[in-house]
Enzyme design. Sequence first.
Site, PDB file in Angstrom:
ATOM      1  N   GLU A 281       4.618 -16.278   0.124  1.00  0.00           N
ATOM      2  CA  GLU A 281       4.980 -14.920  -0.276  1.00  0.00           C
ATOM      3  C   GLU A 281       4.230 -13.877   0.567  1.00  0.00           C
ATOM      4  O   GLU A 281       3.530 -13.018   0.029  1.00  0.00           O
ATOM      5  CB  GLU A 281       4.662 -14.708  -1.759  1.00  0.00           C
ATOM      6  CG  GLU A 281       5.365 -15.678  -2.699  1.00  0.00           C
ATOM      7  CD  GLU A 281       4.806 -15.628  -4.110  1.00  0.00           C
ATOM      8  OE1 GLU A 281       3.870 -14.834  -4.360  1.00  0.00           O
ATOM      9  OE2 GLU A 281       5.287 -16.384  -4.967  1.00  0.00           O
ATOM     10  N   GLY A 283       3.501 -10.504   2.586  1.00  0.00           N
ATOM     11  CA  GLY A 283       4.011  -9.140   2.536  1.00  0.00           C
ATOM     12  C   GLY A 283       3.400  -8.299   3.635  1.00  0.00           C
ATOM     13  O   GLY A 283       3.992  -8.057   4.684  1.00  0.00           O
ATOM     14  N   CYS A 353      -3.669  19.182  -3.334  1.00  0.00           N
ATOM     15  CA  CYS A 353      -4.748  19.882  -4.034  1.00  0.00           C
ATOM     16  C   CYS A 353      -5.643  18.894  -4.789  1.00  0.00           C
ATOM     17  O   CYS A 353      -5.694  18.867  -6.022  1.00  0.00           O
ATOM     18  CB  CYS A 353      -4.155  20.916  -4.987  1.00  0.00           C
ATOM     19  SG  CYS A 353      -5.387  22.055  -5.636  1.00  0.00           S
ATOM     20  N   GLU A 354      -6.331  18.046  -4.038  1.00  0.00           N
ATOM     21  CA  GLU A 354      -7.292  17.070  -4.556  1.00  0.00           C
ATOM     22  C   GLU A 354      -8.354  16.831  -3.487  1.00  0.00           C
ATOM     23  O   GLU A 354      -8.029  16.703  -2.305  1.00  0.00           O
ATOM     24  CB  GLU A 354      -6.614  15.724  -4.852  1.00  0.00           C
ATOM     25  CG  GLU A 354      -5.558  15.741  -5.933  1.00  0.00           C
ATOM     26  CD  GLU A 354      -6.142  15.764  -7.334  1.00  0.00           C
ATOM     27  OE1 GLU A 354      -7.366  15.578  -7.491  1.00  0.00           O
ATOM     28  OE2 GLU A 354      -5.368  15.981  -8.290  1.00  0.00           O
ATOM     29  N   TYR A 381       2.471  -0.804   2.174  1.00  0.00           N
ATOM     30  CA  TYR A 381       1.841   0.003   1.120  1.00  0.00           C
ATOM     31  C   TYR A 381       1.623   1.445   1.556  1.00  0.00           C
ATOM     32  O   TYR A 381       0.655   2.086   1.169  1.00  0.00           O
ATOM     33  CB  TYR A 381       0.533  -0.648   0.649  1.00  0.00           C
ATOM     34  CG  TYR A 381       0.752  -2.056   0.184  1.00  0.00           C
ATOM     35  CD1 TYR A 381       1.430  -2.307  -0.998  1.00  0.00           C
ATOM     36  CD2 TYR A 381       0.341  -3.150   0.956  1.00  0.00           C
ATOM     37  CE1 TYR A 381       1.689  -3.602  -1.410  1.00  0.00           C
ATOM     38  CE2 TYR A 381       0.589  -4.450   0.551  1.00  0.00           C
ATOM     39  CZ  TYR A 381       1.264  -4.666  -0.644  1.00  0.00           C
ATOM     40  OH  TYR A 381       1.528  -5.950  -1.053  1.00  0.00           O
TER      41      TYR A 381
END
Length: 425
Positions: A281, A283, A353-354, A381
């Site tokens: 599997e 990715g 805004c972080e 991702y």
Amino acid sequence: MLPGSPFLHRDAAGSLHLEALELNELASRFGTPLYVYSRSAMQAAVAAYQRALAGRQHLICYAMKANANLAVLQTFAQAGCGFDIVSGGELARVLAAGGSADKVVFSGVGKTRAEMAQALEAGVRCFNVESIPELAVLDEVARAHGVRAPVSLRVNPDVDPKTHPYISTGLKGNKFGIAHSEALVTYQRAAELQSLHITGIDCHIGSQITEVSPYQDALDRVLDLVEALEAQGLSIHHLDLGGGLGITYTDETPPTPEQLLAPLLARIDARGHSQREIVLEPGRSLVGNAGVMLTEVLFLKPGEQKSFCIVDAGMNDLMRPAMYEATMGIVACQTNTEKAKTAHTWDVVGPVCESGDWLGRDRDLAVAPGDRLAVLSAGAYGMSMASNYNARGRAAEVMVEGDQARLIRERESVSDLYRLEKRWD
């Protein structure tokens, strides 16, 4: 040398290319932020696994949570891959991209009854079951549909993958899988349920793993279980060894698929299990280094303690640095000798805004407003974890092959963001 894909390179004039195409030109043509993927890099990554498994009965199931764009899925389907899914939405995407349900393994700890029914109706290859309650519910759903559900149990071997705790999945404290100590009794329970059919055993210990030893430890524990199960008369057809092989983001040196699989296959043979089908599997290792994210410099903000290079891509476009404190390569799309004389150390940050909205810290870059940067190894991702935070439309996606570029996902407009919402009128 640039980390990541051999399909990423600079020409003599200092222009960064993916395959035969200049990234600066793609940024001008399609705008930024922009994800760009190399189709050839994806095909080469699959081929490496296929060579490592040559002569074996096997199935490579792309873990599509890494990047679920339809053109990406189509590329892997055409290469003969199956798919590892974790939702009914992902199954629908596989089918829309031309993938085959009979090459799909359905993983995930929280499958709903509706998703189970959807997967049974489509005819998926196998359910990777992750708890005893899930077994009972799947049996009920399969009985209601008049079919037997093919199952393997995802066994948690309690092996440390030596990776970030958020992407570790095989330890006792993780939510995934059935404890190794409970696996025998759970398989016995599955065998008693008339609407289930046991087909294999599954194990997945984490992601971005850069050593072979955790896989070897997990394999030995899985083979111990297989031998115990068969001693009790339960037949196991396939071994699903999971995924999780890491990639190079900066200076990591993960094993190649052949370096990973050769000792695992040798161990399988030595213990008398060479007849079993091998399911994998992968990715990130199929798509991670096949992609880059392009962003434009908006402002340069020098300061006493920190200097900030403010770009038009933010944590909503690429979550990995903020979520995992991940380090990803960031380079200029066009080098310039004059600017190189005035290089500066910047924190590369976005407009969200972080304070956690950053793409890279303490990067030595010679840039000016209007220049484009490439965030490397962004094929996995990146877009799959993107959001609309701060009412920001998600980026466009482009796939390249040779000297051809195709838009494979349009940029979201502001109206797209509230198209499904209703005012209180």
